[in-house]
Design an enzyme around this catalytic site. Structure first.
Site, PDB file in Angstrom:
ATOM      1  N   TYR A  20       0.882  -1.164   0.000  1.00  0.00           N
ATOM      2  CA  TYR A  20       0.000   0.000   0.000  1.00  0.00           C
ATOM      3  C   TYR A  20       0.916   1.208   0.000  1.00  0.00           C
ATOM      4  O   TYR A  20       1.804   1.312   0.850  1.00  0.00           O
ATOM      5  CB  TYR A  20      -0.872   0.019   1.261  1.00  0.00           C
ATOM      6  CG  TYR A  20      -2.106  -0.835   1.151  1.00  0.00           C
ATOM      7  CD1 TYR A  20      -3.000  -0.659   0.095  1.00  0.00           C
ATOM      8  CD2 TYR A  20      -2.397  -1.808   2.098  1.00  0.00           C
ATOM      9  CE1 TYR A  20      -4.144  -1.436  -0.011  1.00  0.00           C
ATOM     10  CE2 TYR A  20      -3.544  -2.584   2.000  1.00  0.00           C
ATOM     11  CZ  TYR A  20      -4.405  -2.389   0.943  1.00  0.00           C
ATOM     12  OH  TYR A  20      -5.536  -3.150   0.834  1.00  0.00           O
ATOM     13  N   ASP A  45      -6.257  -0.884  -6.335  1.00  0.00           N
ATOM     14  CA  ASP A  45      -7.729  -0.882  -6.323  1.00  0.00           C
ATOM     15  C   ASP A  45      -8.295  -0.388  -4.998  1.00  0.00           C
ATOM     16  O   ASP A  45      -9.463  -0.577  -4.698  1.00  0.00           O
ATOM     17  CB  ASP A  45      -8.288  -2.286  -6.641  1.00  0.00           C
ATOM     18  CG  ASP A  45      -7.798  -3.337  -5.658  1.00  0.00           C
ATOM     19  OD1 ASP A  45      -7.217  -2.966  -4.612  1.00  0.00           O
ATOM     20  OD2 ASP A  45      -7.996  -4.530  -5.927  1.00  0.00           O
ATOM     21  N   HIS A  77      -9.913  -7.330  -5.377  1.00  0.00           N
ATOM     22  CA  HIS A  77      -9.647  -7.287  -3.931  1.00  0.00           C
ATOM     23  C   HIS A  77     -10.632  -8.193  -3.184  1.00  0.00           C
ATOM     24  O   HIS A  77     -11.160  -7.833  -2.134  1.00  0.00           O
ATOM     25  CB  HIS A  77      -9.772  -5.834  -3.461  1.00  0.00           C
ATOM     26  CG  HIS A  77      -8.927  -5.469  -2.282  1.00  0.00           C
ATOM     27  ND1 HIS A  77      -7.934  -4.544  -2.349  1.00  0.00           N
ATOM     28  CD2 HIS A  77      -8.949  -5.874  -0.995  1.00  0.00           C
ATOM     29  CE1 HIS A  77      -7.377  -4.395  -1.153  1.00  0.00           C
ATOM     30  NE2 HIS A  77      -7.986  -5.202  -0.319  1.00  0.00           N
TER      31      HIS A  77
HETATM   32  O1  173 Z   1      -9.125  -5.844   2.233  1.00  0.00           O
HETATM   33  C1  173 Z   1      -8.698  -5.395   3.291  1.00  0.00           C
HETATM   34  O2  173 Z   1      -9.300  -5.589   4.340  1.00  0.00           O
HETATM   35  C2  173 Z   1      -7.480  -4.614   3.266  1.00  0.00           C
HETATM   36  O3  173 Z   1      -6.826  -4.613   2.278  1.00  0.00           O
HETATM   37  C3  173 Z   1      -7.059  -3.811   4.421  1.00  0.00           C
HETATM   38  C4  173 Z   1      -6.582  -2.543   4.212  1.00  0.00           C
HETATM   39  C5  173 Z   1      -6.245  -1.753   5.292  1.00  0.00           C
HETATM   40  C6  173 Z   1      -6.363  -2.229   6.581  1.00  0.00           C
HETATM   41  C7  173 Z   1      -6.805  -3.501   6.799  1.00  0.00           C
HETATM   42  C8  173 Z   1      -7.156  -4.285   5.717  1.00  0.00           C
END
Ligand code: 173
Length: 502
Positions: free
Chosen positions: A240, A268, A360
């Site tokens: 991320y 995404d 996702h």
């Molecule tokens: O899909 C998710 O839950 C995910 O990608 C996520 C993103 C940030 C914090 C926790 C989960």
């Protein structure tokens, strides 16, 4: 540094207010008074543990180093004398008792026959919050179900009279060997399901020779997960991208130094989708009027912990940023979450190593199409526009979402995918059975591969070609498909808001 004198639990216990708030995590005391309003998960949950040991609450949601890296050094107050800490009283509710009984009554692993079984057991033995978090998907969860249903619109055209005495489904992914065209894809917060979290996946992946994609938001720290790998074991990193690019640069370069073999940039999730099962779970536990709406950083904390801890993700990430990644790393760059051929073509033209056709796990945009459907159009259009065919070593296509059987994987491979990511089934496997569950899940996939390679008449992965499937209905979202009893029985219906109890 001189050894610090340990604090006594009694002293810590006096710092139990908003004005002076100390907590204990893993035997160390931290002054979090000034951090209360910065905490992505809100101040309320910290104040619940003010003056106390917060380790049990902290562990599933944070990597062990989160507190030490986020709090200034002068707020690290040193160790606490273990015997002086008052144990946090754990009240076992009747519901929890019933759950523990169900855990006791899990069927032995040899009665688990397929990946759906893990989901069925997990649903009964997991804590409600963990189940809600793992299983939830966006809005009406239409895409979540479509991800699996799309595979039912693809049928086989098997070859006969092929010598399939020996079959081999091993393959090469981004230049690395894998025992099957499957990888363990990134999923956040592994410790919600099991105390060892993502390490269950690392260890099982080592035993079975498959690749693990490490999530940015794992419950274990990145280094713990890399340290748990065997020599030569291949791992990738899901990224991320942080608004603060210096942080992203540090993460990426550290990953490369630690031997990570591929960087999967998630594209995404500029904002996390609404997962209403997860949100509703929070509201049933807490008085909604008390869930703080926002902290000093303006982050809305009323929509669950996942949304709050994802607030660092940069919604401003754009195509022009990708050149920067090429300057900071030599790892293969792959975009994760591509949903239309035009974007796959751009990634190809930029010289990236591949794309993951993914929505996702149905957790972001509801009514996004399934990865397998997008695969069909990407393969056709890249052939038309650039004359390339798949599978292709230079630009590899991956698919994830809804995969539960080796036949699903074989369909994706036939249509041009190099490999397929599986996420939730492995979470359900370790939430129910720990590492052994994941090993069993991988073994089931191997067994399914062996039989189905023979039945479709393919000796090796190279023999699984587009003519072996009929996908003419893939884009037809209203085509009648046979009822899918295993998946439908697992699928948990969404609930409406309820009146307050009178
Ligand atoms: O899909 C998710 O839950 C995910 O990608 C996520 C993103 C940030 C914090 C926790 C989960």
């Amino acid at each position: 540094m001189a050894a610090q004198k340990a604090l006594s639990g009694k002293d810590v216990a006096t710092h139990n207010t908003r004005e002076s708030c100390w907590i204990i995590v893993h035997g160390n005391v931290y002054d979090v008074t000034d951090f209360l309003d910065e905490h992505p998960g809100g101040s309320k949950i910290i104040l619940k543990y003010a003056g106390k040991d917060a380790t049990a609450e902290y562990d599933p949601i944070h990597p062990p180093d989160a507190i030490t890296t986020n709090l200034p050094k002068e707020k690290h107050l040193g160790p606490v004398e273990p015997d002086t800490v008052e144990k946090v009283e754990v009240v076992i509710t009747d519901e929890e008792k019933a759950r523990l009984e169900r855990v006791e009554n899990r069927p032995p692993l040899d009665e688990i026959l397929n990946l759906h079984d893990f989901e069925a057991i997990a649903r009964q033995v997991m804590r409600d919050k963990a189940w809600a978090y793992y299983s939830s998907a966006a809005d009406d969860e239409i895409t979540n179900r479509e991800n699996h249903a799309a595979y039912h619109r693809i049928w086989f055209r098997p070859k006969i009279l092929v010598d399939v005495t020996k079959v081999d489904w091993s393959t090469t992914i981004l230049g690395q060997r894998s025992t099957m065209p499957v990888y363990i894809t990134a999923t956040a917060l592994g410790k919600l399901g099991h105390p060892d979290g993502e390490l269950n996946l690392t260890r099982a992946a080592a035993k079975h020779g498959v690749i693990q994609m490490i999530p940015t938001l794992a419950s274990c720290s990145f280094d713990e997960i890399v340290d748990a790998a065997q020599p030569g074991q291949v791992q990738w990193l899901q990224l991320y991208v942080n608004k603060d690019r210096a942080i992203t640069k540090r993460i990426v370069q550290h990953a490369e130094k630690r031997g990570i073999k591929g960087l999967f940039i998630t594209v995404d999730a500029p904002q996390l989708g609404r997962r209403e099962k997860d949100m509703r779970m929070k509201f049933t536990d807490e008085d909604p009027s008390e869930v703080s709406k926002s902290g000093s950083d303006g982050v809305d904390r009323s929509q669950g912990a996942a949304r709050a801890i994802s607030s660092f993700i940069d919604p401003g990430l754009k195509w022009a940023d990708l050149d920067w990644f090429k300057t900071i790393t030599r790892m293969p760059l792959i975009l994760k979450g591509v949903q239309r051929w035009e974007d796959a073509l751009k990634a190809y033209d930029l010289g990236l190593a591949g794309v993951v056709l993914s929505n996702h796990g149905g957790r972001q945009l509801d009514f996004a199409r399934s990865g397998i459907e997008v695969l069909v159009e990407v393969v056709a259009k890249l052939k038309e526009k650039r004359g390339i065919s798949f599978p292709n070593e230079k630009f590899q296509l991956f698919v994830d979402g809804g995969v539960r059987r080796a036949t699903d994987v074989i369909k994706a491979v036939a249509l041009g995918a190099t490999a397929v990511g599986i996420g939730r089934p492995f979470l359900y496997a370790f939430s129910s059975y720990g590492q052994e569950g994941v090993e069993k899940a991988l073994q089931i996939l191997h067994d399914e591969f062996e039989m189905n390679m023979r039945l479709i008449g393919a000796e090796t992965i190279k023999d699984i070609t587009p003519d072996m499937v009929d996908c003419s209905n893939i884009g037809s979202h209203i085509a009648a498909i046979p009822e899918d009893r295993l998946y439908d029985a697992n699928y948990e219906t969404l609930q409406h808001a309820k009146l307050r109890e009178i």
